[in-house]
Design a protein around this motif. Structure first.
Motif, short mmCIF file in Angstrom:
data_model
loop_
_atom_site.label_atom_id
_atom_site.label_comp_id
_atom_site.label_asym_id
_atom_site.label_seq_id
_atom_site.Cartn_x
_atom_site.Cartn_y
_atom_site.Cartn_z
N VAL A 180 16.34 32.52 8.26
CA VAL A 180 17.36 32.09 9.20
C VAL A 180 17.80 30.66 8.83
O VAL A 180 16.96 29.78 8.70
CB VAL A 180 16.82 32.12 10.65
N ASP A 181 19.08 30.46 8.65
CA ASP A 181 19.64 29.14 8.33
C ASP A 181 18.93 28.44 7.19
O ASP A 181 18.45 27.30 7.32
CB ASP A 181 19.61 28.23 9.58
N PRO A 182 18.83 29.07 6.01
CA PRO A 182 18.18 28.41 4.87
C PRO A 182 19.01 27.25 4.35
O PRO A 182 20.23 27.25 4.43
CB PRO A 182 18.10 29.53 3.83
N LEU A 183 18.33 26.24 3.82
CA LEU A 183 19.00 25.14 3.13
C LEU A 183 18.90 25.43 1.64
O LEU A 183 17.79 25.58 1.11
CB LEU A 183 18.33 23.81 3.47
N VAL A 184 20.04 25.54 0.96
CA VAL A 184 20.06 25.93 -0.45
C VAL A 184 20.60 24.78 -1.31
O VAL A 184 21.65 24.20 -0.99
CB VAL A 184 20.93 27.18 -0.67
N ILE A 185 19.87 24.45 -2.37
CA ILE A 185 20.33 23.47 -3.35
C ILE A 185 20.55 24.20 -4.68
O ILE A 185 19.62 24.81 -5.23
CB ILE A 185 19.30 22.35 -3.54
N TYR A 186 21.77 24.10 -5.18
CA TYR A 186 22.14 24.73 -6.45
C TYR A 186 22.41 23.61 -7.45
O TYR A 186 23.36 22.85 -7.30
CB TYR A 186 23.39 25.58 -6.22
N HIS A 187 21.54 23.49 -8.45
CA HIS A 187 21.67 22.38 -9.40
C HIS A 187 22.22 22.87 -10.73
O HIS A 187 22.40 24.07 -10.95
CB HIS A 187 20.33 21.65 -9.56
#
Length: 204
Positions: A180-187
């Motif tokens: 639920v409501d993940p925080l995603v970092i795409y580098h």
């Protein structure tokens, strides 16, 4: 006059990738700035099973389960091992895993929520998953307990990190969607621990 106590750092269990070990994972994470690492009490452990490459054991390298065994015959043994480590070394507030360790990390809160494993330890409050994938998802088959772990959305803070040149980039989003409501970092890198900074304030 009352004394002010130093806030307790969140204690985080760290699970390395396949064909790796606790020492190497600690070195990988050392690229993060001190003001990030100082916010956490990181505890690194080795996987329970020896790692193989081309059928030969790689000395001092370990895995959390036999990735070449389509029956996942030792998967639950690996989860039980992690729970034992959490009992002995904890309590822990969260779990951080990379690659194969990230795959396992993604399952743990769901297994705990449904009282399958981790019933002897406090609730996992948050997870950080680097280049992980959803076991039992569209790409990776998994053991039956993976279905249970993801049978309902996992509602804890989660940080998911993967790169544009990461071979996990096609599968990592599916694991993020299980939360639920993940925080995603795409580098811009590959299958690696990227340099990170202030974003950790949002999860810890």
């Amino acid at each position: 006059m009352e004394s002010l106590e130093t806030p307790k750092k969140p204690r985080i269990l760290c699970l390395h990738g396949g064909v790796s070990n606790a020492t190497l994972f600690k070195e990988e994470l050392s690229i993060w700035p001190d003001y990030v690492l100082e916010k956490m009490d990181l505890v690194f452990i080795n996987g329970p099973f020896p790692a193989y490459r081309d059928g030969i054991i790689v000395d001092e390298h370990f895995e959390w389960y036999a990735k070449d065994d389509e029956t996942y015959g030792n998967f639950e043994e690996g989860i039980a091992y992690i729970e034992d480590c959490m009992v002995k070394l904890g309590p822990f507030d969260g779990v951080l895993g990379k690659s194969q360790g990230g795959i396992v990390t993604g399952l743990l809160p769901g297994l705990q929520e449904h009282s399958v494993y981790l019933t002897k330890v406090p609730k996992i409050e948050h997870v950080v998953i680097i280049s992980g994938a959803k076991l039992g998802g569209r790409t990776f088959p998994g053991p039956k307990i993976a279905e249970t772990a993801f049978s309902s959305p996992i509602n804890i803070p989660s940080l998911h990190i993967f790169g544009e040149n990461d071979f996990a980039r096609e599968t990592a989003p599916e694991l993020a969607e299980a939360y639920v409501d993940p925080l995603v970092i795409y580098h811009h890198g590959g299958h690696e621990v990227p340099k990170l900074g202030i974003v950790f304030i949002f999860i810890f």
